[in-house]
Design a protein around this motif. Structure first.
Motif, PDB file in Angstrom:
ATOM      1  N   ASN A 250      -5.955   5.787  -9.612  1.00  9.95           N
ATOM      2  CA  ASN A 250      -7.217   6.505  -9.477  1.00  9.95           C
ATOM      3  C   ASN A 250      -7.328   7.234  -8.137  1.00  9.95           C
ATOM      4  N   ASP A 251      -8.416   7.947  -7.950  1.00  6.61           N
ATOM      5  CA  ASP A 251      -8.583   8.765  -6.740  1.00  6.61           C
ATOM      6  C   ASP A 251      -8.467   7.934  -5.475  1.00  6.61           C
ATOM      7  N   GLU A 252      -9.096   6.769  -5.461  1.00  4.52           N
ATOM      8  CA  GLU A 252      -9.092   5.939  -4.265  1.00  4.52           C
ATOM      9  C   GLU A 252      -7.705   5.374  -3.982  1.00  4.52           C
ATOM     10  N   HIS A 253      -6.985   4.997  -5.039  1.00  7.22           N
ATOM     11  CA  HIS A 253      -5.605   4.530  -4.845  1.00  7.22           C
ATOM     12  C   HIS A 253      -4.775   5.590  -4.124  1.00  7.22           C
ATOM     13  N   TRP A 254      -4.852   6.830  -4.621  1.00  2.00           N
ATOM     14  CA  TRP A 254      -4.031   7.885  -4.045  1.00  2.00           C
ATOM     15  C   TRP A 254      -4.473   8.208  -2.608  1.00  2.00           C
ATOM     16  N   ARG A 255      -5.749   8.218  -2.349  1.00  6.28           N
ATOM     17  CA  ARG A 255      -6.200   8.483  -0.981  1.00  6.28           C
ATOM     18  C   ARG A 255      -5.631   7.437  -0.018  1.00  6.28           C
ATOM     19  N   GLN A 291      10.676   8.879  -2.851  1.00 10.13           N
ATOM     20  CA  GLN A 291      11.170   9.133  -1.487  1.00 10.13           C
ATOM     21  C   GLN A 291      10.520   8.187  -0.472  1.00 10.13           C
ATOM     22  N   VAL A 292       9.219   8.015  -0.570  1.00 12.27           N
ATOM     23  CA  VAL A 292       8.499   7.219   0.428  1.00 12.27           C
ATOM     24  C   VAL A 292       8.807   5.735   0.293  1.00 12.27           C
ATOM     25  N   LEU A 293       8.831   5.217  -0.940  1.00 11.08           N
ATOM     26  CA  LEU A 293       9.020   3.785  -1.122  1.00 11.08           C
ATOM     27  C   LEU A 293      10.408   3.317  -0.718  1.00 11.08           C
ATOM     28  N   ALA A 294      11.370   4.228  -0.687  1.00 10.45           N
ATOM     29  CA  ALA A 294      12.723   3.862  -0.271  1.00 10.45           C
ATOM     30  C   ALA A 294      12.834   3.600   1.225  1.00 10.45           C
ATOM     31  N   THR A 295      11.776   3.895   1.983  1.00  8.36           N
ATOM     32  CA  THR A 295      11.861   3.798   3.452  1.00  8.36           C
ATOM     33  C   THR A 295      11.536   2.405   3.992  1.00  8.36           C
ATOM     34  N   ARG A 296      10.999   1.505   3.174  1.00 10.26           N
ATOM     35  CA  ARG A 296      10.648   0.163   3.640  1.00 10.26           C
ATOM     36  C   ARG A 296      11.147  -0.885   2.648  1.00 10.26           C
ATOM     37  N   SER A 297      11.108  -2.138   3.067  1.00 13.29           N
ATOM     38  CA  SER A 297      11.528  -3.235   2.200  1.00 13.29           C
ATOM     39  C   SER A 297      10.443  -3.541   1.171  1.00 13.29           C
ATOM     40  N   THR A 298      10.838  -4.261   0.147  1.00 14.10           N
ATOM     41  CA  THR A 298       9.887  -4.669  -0.886  1.00 14.10           C
ATOM     42  C   THR A 298       8.748  -5.498  -0.293  1.00 14.10           C
ATOM     43  N   ALA A 299       9.092  -6.453   0.571  1.00 17.28           N
ATOM     44  CA  ALA A 299       8.066  -7.314   1.174  1.00 17.28           C
ATOM     45  C   ALA A 299       7.095  -6.506   2.032  1.00 17.28           C
ATOM     46  N   GLU A 300       7.612  -5.543   2.786  1.00 20.45           N
ATOM     47  CA  GLU A 300       6.734  -4.714   3.629  1.00 20.45           C
ATOM     48  C   GLU A 300       5.755  -3.920   2.763  1.00 20.45           C
ATOM     49  N   TRP A 301       6.285  -3.299   1.700  1.00 16.32           N
ATOM     50  CA  TRP A 301       5.401  -2.506   0.843  1.00 16.32           C
ATOM     51  C   TRP A 301       4.376  -3.379   0.126  1.00 16.32           C
ATOM     52  N   LEU A 302       4.796  -4.555  -0.323  1.00 15.36           N
ATOM     53  CA  LEU A 302       3.844  -5.436  -0.988  1.00 15.36           C
ATOM     54  C   LEU A 302       2.699  -5.823  -0.058  1.00 15.36           C
ATOM     55  N   GLU A 303       3.007  -6.074   1.186  1.00 16.58           N
ATOM     56  CA  GLU A 303       1.954  -6.417   2.149  1.00 16.58           C
ATOM     57  C   GLU A 303       1.012  -5.238   2.364  1.00 16.58           C
ATOM     58  N   LEU A 304       1.586  -4.048   2.567  1.00 16.84           N
ATOM     59  CA  LEU A 304       0.769  -2.861   2.805  1.00 16.84           C
ATOM     60  C   LEU A 304      -0.084  -2.504   1.577  1.00 16.84           C
ATOM     61  N   LEU A 305       0.535  -2.515   0.404  1.00 17.24           N
ATOM     62  CA  LEU A 305      -0.161  -2.103  -0.808  1.00 17.24           C
ATOM     63  C   LEU A 305      -1.223  -3.129  -1.221  1.00 17.24           C
ATOM     64  N   THR A 306      -0.925  -4.400  -1.037  1.00 20.17           N
ATOM     65  CA  THR A 306      -1.911  -5.431  -1.365  1.00 20.17           C
ATOM     66  C   THR A 306      -3.125  -5.316  -0.451  1.00 20.17           C
ATOM     67  N   GLU A 307      -2.878  -5.082   0.811  1.00 20.44           N
ATOM     68  CA  GLU A 307      -3.975  -4.923   1.763  1.00 20.44           C
ATOM     69  C   GLU A 307      -4.835  -3.709   1.406  1.00 20.44           C
ATOM     70  N   ALA A 308      -4.192  -2.654   0.885  1.00 16.89           N
ATOM     71  CA  ALA A 308      -4.920  -1.441   0.490  1.00 16.89           C
ATOM     72  C   ALA A 308      -5.482  -1.535  -0.926  1.00 16.89           C
ATOM     73  N   ASP A 309      -5.289  -2.659  -1.587  1.00 19.86           N
ATOM     74  CA  ASP A 309      -5.760  -2.884  -2.958  1.00 19.86           C
ATOM     75  C   ASP A 309      -5.203  -1.850  -3.933  1.00 19.86           C
ATOM     76  N   ILE A 310      -3.906  -1.542  -3.752  1.00 19.72           N
ATOM     77  CA  ILE A 310      -3.183  -0.648  -4.652  1.00 19.72           C
ATOM     78  C   ILE A 310      -2.292  -1.518  -5.548  1.00 19.72           C
ATOM     79  N   PRO A 311      -2.387  -1.404  -6.872  1.00 20.88           N
ATOM     80  CA  PRO A 311      -1.620  -2.291  -7.754  1.00 20.88           C
ATOM     81  C   PRO A 311      -0.118  -2.156  -7.539  1.00 20.88           C
ATOM     82  N   ALA A 312       0.534  -3.286  -7.255  1.00 17.54           N
ATOM     83  CA  ALA A 312       1.981  -3.300  -7.042  1.00 17.54           C
ATOM     84  C   ALA A 312       2.502  -4.703  -7.319  1.00 17.54           C
TER      85      ALA A 312
END
Length: 403
Positions: A250-255, A291-312
């Motif tokens: 949704n809009d908020e996820h992408w922002r 392109q963007v997701l390849a720049t960090r580890s799975t654990a790093e992205w999960l922490e960032l995305l969970t904190e931002a409430d983006i489904p992952a």
């Protein structure tokens, strides 16, 4: 009680995947399933690894909470025994073509005379009011007929089937829903009825809910196919050390995603500002995510995305799924000691009920394991059962082995 359908008697003439999955769902909800098999048994008894012949992995997962009776329906006494069972049953399930049921003397018109309260439910290839009525059908054929391999090919090249028996299982779910609803209706009216659950029509509805798309309108205002679903970049994304499932929707996820990825300015791009624009340019966004997701580890992205409430979620293999911490905590996988097959890994019933909770009552049965038990429960006397066994109308594991 052992589930909300406790006390409902179902005579199950289905085999393979579709019908047995539907009756599995009803069995898990407490229905008493008499699984009627031929001397050869359900075809899935031979599909997949096994410790003992006729008790394969696929069969074990499709047939818990059921009891097996072997009847020769071409034997007059065996056929008569089934009809006597139907007189005391609530539901008949079958996956033979209706023409085959008629040849066995088991058409709805005949069965209704035995038991007007019976729910008579058939799941087979095609609706009986069209030119394909007599055709056989399997999962692969129905996937092809509905166009699913073509939709898949828009992602990956040549047409291909989905890597699971998706049509069989979807139609099996439709079968279980139809039977449950018909039982509810019978409580109101006191009468049974016939239900037909054709694979082709049921799966067409399932697939085209997404993919009729522009042809929804008359005249058409666009092509078929939901572009986001078919984009080849709609897939788990590689991270620096694994793969990740991400659904920025949704809009908020992408922002939020634009912001945490260091591209906050993209939120102002009119192509990506709302869901209509993003759907039209979804290919660009999927490339950006890759392109963007390849720049960090799975654990790093999960922490960032969970904190931002983006489904992952981290992508599992079948093997890693067995160790998934959520499924461990909920007890979804458990080990059981099967009477003939030894230690098995089984899957729990997914739903949670506050009352009359479903439970596992029976392990998957050996061929004919409950023939005598079921006949007795349906009112057959000891001498009658003995005569049926002697006539080759009914079989148990012992006389199957003897022959």
């Amino acid at each position: 009680m052992a589930g909300p359908l406790d006390g409902v008697r179902i005579v199950d003439l289905t085999s393979n995947f579709m019908g047995p999955f539907g009756s599995l769902l009803l069995a898990d909800l407490g229905a008493d399933i008499a699984k009627v098999e031929s001397r050869e048994g359900d075809t899935t008894r031979g599909v997949g690894p096994c410790r003992n012949r006729g008790m394969s992995a696929i069969f074990l997962h499709l047939n818990r909470n059921k009891r097996s009776i072997v009847l020769d329906l071409k034997n007059e006494q065996g056929n008569t025994a089934l009809k006597r069972m139907l007189a005391g049953a609530d539901v008949l399930l079958y996956s033979l073509r209706p023409q085959a049921m008629d040849r066995l003397g088991l058409s709805y018109a005949r069965v209704r005379e035995l038991n007007p309260r019976l729910i008579y439910c058939g799941a087979f290839g095609f609706g009986q009011n069209g030119p394909y009525a007599d055709r056989p059908a399997y999962d692969d054929l129905i996937q092809a007929a509905v166009g699913m391999p073509v939709l898949q090919s828009r992602k990956s090249g040549p047409p291909e089937y989905v890597a699971t028996a998706i049509a069989d299982r979807v139609v099996g779910m439709a079968l279980s829903t139809a039977v449950s609803t018909a039982l509810f209706q019978r409580e109101r009216t006191g009468s049974g009825q016939e239900i037909q659950v054709p694979m082709f029509e049921t799966f067409t509805q399932f697939v085209l809910g997404d993919h009729l798309y522009g042809h929804t309108f008359v005249p058409s205002i666009g092509e078929s196919g939901y572009a986001r679903m078919m984009n080849p970049d709609r897939r788990p994304y590689r991270t620096s050390d694994g793969y990740l499932g991400v659904n920025v929707y949704n809009d908020e996820h992408w922002r939020r995603f634009f912001e945490i990825s260091g591209h906050a300015e993209m939120a102002q791009d009119p192509r990506f500002a709302d869901i209509h624009g993003r759907t039209q340019h979804i290919g660009l966004l999927y490339e950006f995510l890759a392109q963007v997701l390849a720049t960090r580890s799975t654990a790093e992205w999960l922490e960032l995305l969970t904190e931002a409430d983006i489904p992952a979620i981290e992508m599992n293999t079948v093997e890693s799924l067995l160790e998934d911490p959520h499924l461990k905590e909920t007890g979804f996988f458990f080990e059981e000691d099967h009477p003939s097959e030894g230690a098995l890994r089984s899957m729990g019933i997914p739903q949670r009920w506050s009352g009359d909770a479903p439970e596992q009552r029976y392990p998957a049965p050996r061929l004919g394991e409950h023939s005598v038990e079921l006949l007795a429960e349906y009112g057959f006397g000891r001498d009658e059962i003995g005569n049926l066994l002697a006539a080759g109308a009914v079989y148990t594991p012992e006389n199957l082995t003897a022959r």
